[in-house]
Design an enzyme around this catalytic site. Structure first.
Site, short mmCIF file in Angstrom:
data_model
loop_
_atom_site.label_atom_id
_atom_site.label_comp_id
_atom_site.label_asym_id
_atom_site.label_seq_id
_atom_site.Cartn_x
_atom_site.Cartn_y
_atom_site.Cartn_z
N GLY A 172 0.75 -0.99 0.13
CA GLY A 172 -0.22 -0.06 0.04
C GLY A 172 0.88 1.27 0.06
N GLY A 181 2.82 4.53 2.69
CA GLY A 181 2.89 4.98 3.83
C GLY A 181 4.48 4.95 4.10
N GLY A 182 4.96 5.31 5.30
CA GLY A 182 6.30 5.25 5.70
C GLY A 182 6.77 3.45 6.08
N GLU A 185 -3.87 -3.79 -4.84
CA GLU A 185 -4.84 -2.66 -4.89
C GLU A 185 -4.36 -1.42 -5.35
OE1 GLU A 185 -7.81 -1.94 -1.63
OE2 GLU A 185 -7.08 -0.09 -1.83
#
Length: 296
Positions: free
Chosen positions: A215, A217-218, A238
């Protein structure tokens, strides 16, 4: 032939907004498909129409119709996926969350809303055969297309041309708007020490040849960095982000051992930096498939 049809179907933001009536239901795509030019022009509806139902998800830009409390009053937004922009509208009492499993989003919205007075989304420039491609995502637009009374595309001059279930012929379009832009580029998150430690732990669970979903993010970026020593990873995800792109570029991922779509990266939507949009542009190894397929 197609250029003549293109010219006949060209319209303006003002002309399209003149067709909008009080109580209409609008489908305004989100993510990289957000028609930012049309969304900006929708501010002109304030004071002329009321009670517009607008279905939208994950806008990448801070749209004034969602963030300006005075403009918000003309709209009732409904969303299957919130972000900070829609949270602002929710704080003003103008946005409702629709509970769902994303793989069933097209089905659920189709049940809730039998038809749309207007559907607007972003596409890449038309090719010589009269086809547009959706501009970086396959979400559910083509599945909902038959429910729209009027379909308008915003042609972004610098939108990536992508492959998969994303082609739209000019014969399926009622109006064409033009916009000199590309998709909204997103900044890269900076992993912190906790992200890096988590990334190392999760990377230890992944074997060569495994298929992964990444996905944003960090933590995800830290995980991807820790996976760069792996080999023959597959990607079925996704969302396709910069971190997934880098696994392909460094050779850690090649999709060679996947049983489903071997040799191809499968995703539903691409969101990230301009370098990422350049990577997916005209790249047949990246397949964009609808949520109903990718997330099933």
């Amino acid at each position: 032939m197609f250029q003549d049809e293109y010219r006949r179907k060209m319209t303006t933001f003002d002309d399209e907004l003149e067709l909008v009536r009080t109580g209409d239901t609008l489908y305004l795509s989100g993510g990289p498909l957000t028609p930012v030019g049309f969304a900006a022009a929708m501010a002109g509806l304030k004071g002329r129409v009321e009670d517009l139902r607008v279905l939208n998800y994950l806008p990448l830009a801070p749209l004034a119709i969602m963030t300006d409390p005075e403009l918000c009053s003309a709209f009732r937004f409904q969303s299957i996926f919130y972000n900070k922009v829609q949270q602002r509208a929710a704080a003003y009492g103008r946005c409702e969350f629709v509970p769902n499993h994303l793989r069933n989003a097209a089905r659920d919205w189709g049940h809730a809303v039998p038809e749309y007075d207007l559907m607007v989304f972003t596409v890449s420039p038309m090719d010589k055969h009269g086809y547009f491609s959706l501009a970086g995502a396959a979400i559910m637009e083509l599945e909902l297309l038959p429910r729209a009374k009027r379909v308008v595309v915003e042609v972004a001059s610098r939108a990536p041309r992508i492959f998969g279930d994303v082609t739209l012929h000019i014969s399926q379009v009622d109006g064409i708007l033009e916009s000199d832009r590309g998709p909204a580029a997103l900044p890269r998150p900076v992993p912190d020490e906790v992200d890096r430690r988590l990334g190392q732990v999760v990377a230890g669970l992944v074997e060569d040849g495994d298929t992964v979903q990444l996905g944003f993010g960090g933590t995800v970026d830290a995980l991807a960095a820790a996976l760069k020593d792996k080999r023959h990873l597959g990607i079925h995800t996704e969302s396709f982000s910069d971190s997934a792109m880098e696994l392909l570029q460094c050779g850690a991922a090649d999709n060679s051992r996947k049983s489903l779509h071997p040799g191809k990266t499968v995703t539903c939507f691409t969101m990230g930096t301009q370098a990422l949009y350049d990577f997916v542009d005209d790249n047949p190894a990246i397949l964009h498939k609808a949520l109903s397929y990718t997330n099933d």
